[in-house]
Design a protein around this motif. Structure first.
Motif, PDB file in Angstrom:
ATOM      1  N   VAL A  25       0.839  -1.208   0.000  1.00 13.78           N
ATOM      2  CA  VAL A  25       0.000   0.000   0.000  1.00 13.78           C
ATOM      3  C   VAL A  25       0.869   1.252   0.000  1.00 13.78           C
ATOM      4  O   VAL A  25       0.560   2.252  -0.673  1.00 13.78           O
ATOM      5  N   LEU A  26       1.987   1.223   0.714  1.00 17.19           N
ATOM      6  CA  LEU A  26       2.913   2.361   0.725  1.00 17.19           C
ATOM      7  C   LEU A  26       3.470   2.610  -0.673  1.00 17.19           C
ATOM      8  O   LEU A  26       3.515   3.754  -1.147  1.00 17.19           O
ATOM      9  N   ALA A  27       3.865   1.532  -1.361  1.00 17.17           N
ATOM     10  CA  ALA A  27       4.375   1.662  -2.729  1.00 17.17           C
ATOM     11  C   ALA A  27       3.302   2.212  -3.661  1.00 17.17           C
ATOM     12  O   ALA A  27       3.580   3.039  -4.539  1.00 17.17           O
ATOM     13  N   PHE A 291      -2.088  -0.703  11.622  1.00 23.29           N
ATOM     14  CA  PHE A 291      -1.127   0.065  10.832  1.00 23.29           C
ATOM     15  C   PHE A 291      -1.513   0.067   9.351  1.00 23.29           C
ATOM     16  O   PHE A 291      -1.323   1.082   8.662  1.00 23.29           O
ATOM     17  N   VAL A 292      -2.083  -1.037   8.867  1.00 22.11           N
ATOM     18  CA  VAL A 292      -2.535  -1.064   7.475  1.00 22.11           C
ATOM     19  C   VAL A 292      -3.637  -0.031   7.265  1.00 22.11           C
ATOM     20  O   VAL A 292      -3.674   0.654   6.234  1.00 22.11           O
ATOM     21  N   SER A 297      -5.358   4.925   4.714  1.00 17.28           N
ATOM     22  CA  SER A 297      -5.912   6.271   4.792  1.00 17.28           C
ATOM     23  C   SER A 297      -5.010   7.274   4.080  1.00 17.28           C
ATOM     24  O   SER A 297      -5.482   8.176   3.377  1.00 17.28           O
ATOM     25  N   GLY A 298      -3.705   7.105   4.235  1.00 19.68           N
ATOM     26  CA  GLY A 298      -2.763   7.971   3.530  1.00 19.68           C
ATOM     27  C   GLY A 298      -2.841   7.795   2.021  1.00 19.68           C
ATOM     28  O   GLY A 298      -2.810   8.779   1.263  1.00 19.68           O
ATOM     29  N   THR A 391     -11.516  -7.546   5.038  1.00 20.59           N
ATOM     30  CA  THR A 391     -10.556  -8.632   4.828  1.00 20.59           C
ATOM     31  C   THR A 391      -9.508  -8.673   5.936  1.00 20.59           C
ATOM     32  O   THR A 391      -9.080  -9.749   6.351  1.00 20.59           O
ATOM     33  N   LEU A 392      -9.116  -7.511   6.428  1.00 19.00           N
ATOM     34  CA  LEU A 392      -8.117  -7.467   7.500  1.00 19.00           C
ATOM     35  C   LEU A 392      -8.650  -8.102   8.783  1.00 19.00           C
ATOM     36  O   LEU A 392      -7.918  -8.776   9.510  1.00 19.00           O
TER      37      LEU A 392
END
Length: 433
Positions: A25-27, A291-292, A297-298, A391-392
């Motif tokens: 997700v960060l990538a 944290f995910v 959200s970002g 899903t999380l």
């Protein structure tokens, strides 16, 4: 359009390659920023600034993890497992459908959303192994319960979702009552029921072997205290009820979890001297999901602040012509891509309604057909998104012993069994309403 599709593809491909979902997700967020013309640092700064949007949710999940560990240590889960062993008597399908029903109740009758999963599921893992249940079926049942009720029924979280659809469509020029929404969402909801039955009784029906749980893990997952109710069990039930009531009255998962935690200490169900150990176990249980949610959200902030989502929806409108099957398919697929990226149906509806409602009115879709398209488009992608709590949540409960993979055992099965039926039944609803 290129920004959204490219960044979502980056997230999906990296996730399928078993790259940790946080890094995937960060990538994706950094990719969206770069394609939108932002520099490396500027894109990262925007992503970090948007992480605060889910800070309350992340803290809620951490505290729920601590409360779940306390409940497990109380010994009451042993009573539950013993009861289920007597009732189920080897019937795998019945157990999975009971889990789907419990998950469904968490959206309306007892609106705790995913809070029940870390409490209910980890103690059942040993039972799942004994019955040789494919955990992908359990993940499908949990996601069904977390999603189908709010898609279909105007109760609990469903009322919030239906009210969001009604208010956003009214703001976009189509005046419709929240009491009318369910009429358009019955068919998409029926599609999810079909998907559930296919997952449980066809795709994942066969027994699946899992490596046996080691003694150290078994001590955490299945308490070995008395299987009959004791005083500590009664105090635990009181703490659970207090947490539920506090959550509903104060409309806060944080205060609800805190109430339960404090009572578990006050009743001495959990010795105060073991507080550090208990909190650490709770963070391990739910820390990743928290944290995910922050990173997701970002990512959503990057997509929205750069105008990438609005651009994609506008392009989708341009390639559509009239009120036909192709146009309906474009609207639904647009919702799928957006929700896969940002991980929330509730946040997707306002984005889609602003542009698609005037368009649907102009090409001749009926009001109920428009509701079906917007509501289904918003819901598509929530099941299967690596960054969705639908899903999380199931993964957080099923992976405690390290034998369940978030992407391949939760996201892929739920994507296939719910997004495909939602797409097909959403098209049907748009054509017949």
């Amino acid at each position: 359009m290129i920004t959204v599709i490219s960044s979502v593809l980056v997230m999906i491909i990296l996730s399928l390659l078993r790259v940790n979902v946080v890094l995937a997700v960060l990538a994706a967020g950094i990719t969206a920023g770069l394609i939108s013309g932002l520099g490396w640092q500027e894109g990262l700064d925007l992503l970090i600034s948007g992480m605060g949007g889910q800070a309350e949710t992340a803290l809620s999940y951490i505290l729920l993890g601590v409360f779940a560990v306390m409940i497990g240590k109380s010994g009451i889960t042993g009573v539950l497992v013993s009861f289920l062993l007597r009732v189920i008597q080897g019937r795998r399908g019945l157990l999975i459908m009971i889990i789907a029903a419990v998950a469904s109740l968490s959206q309306n009758v007892v609106p705790v959303h995913i809070a029940f999963i870390p409490i209910l599921i980890p103690p059942l893992l040993k039972l799942f192994n004994e019955l040789k249940i494919d955990r992908r079926a359990v993940a499908s049942a949990l996601t069904f319960g977390l999603k189908a009720p709010y898609v279909t029924l105007p109760v609990g979280f469903g009322f919030i979702y239906h009210n969001t659809i009604a208010s956003e469509m009214t703001a976009s020029g189509l005046d419709i009552s929240v009491n009318e929404i369910w009429k358009a969402m019955v068919l998409p909801g029926a599609g999810m029921v079909v998907g559930l039955f296919i997952a449980v009784f066809i795709t994942y029906r066969k027994p699946r072997e899992y490596a046996s749980i080691g003694e150290e893990q078994e001590d955490v997952l299945i308490d070995k205290k008395s299987e009959s109710l004791s005083v500590s069990h009664i105090f635990t039930i009181i703490a659970i009820i207090a947490a539920l009531v506090t959550q509903i009255v104060m409309d806060s998962l944080i205060f609800g979890a805190l109430a339960g935690i404090v009572l578990m200490f006050l009743f001495k169900v959990i010795p105060f001297k073991t507080g550090d150990e208990t909190v650490n176990e709770g963070v391990r249980l739910m820390g990743m999901i928290a944290f995910v949610m922050l990173i997701a959200s970002g990512f959503a902030t990057v997509l929205q602040e750069t105008g990438a989502v609005d651009d994609m929806v506008e392009k989708a409108v341009e390639v559509s012509g009239s009120a036909n099957l192709w146009t309906a398919a474009v609207i639904l697929l647009s919702g799928l891509v957006v929700t896969l990226g940002i991980g929330t149906s509730f946040g997707t509806v306002p984005i889609l309604a602003a542009l698609f409602v005037p368009f649907c009115m102009s090409v001749g879709f009926s009001p109920l057909a428009t509701v079906a398209l917007i509501g289904t488009a918003g819901a598509m992608g929530d099941a299967g998104s690596p960054a969705s709590d639908s899903t999380l949540g199931p993964t957080a409960g099923l992976k405690v012993d390290g034998k369940h993979h978030h992407i391949w055992d939760t996201c892929v099965p739920t994507f296939l069994h719910y997004n495909i039926p939602l797409f097909l039944f959403g098209l049907l609803a748009a054509m017949v309403l």
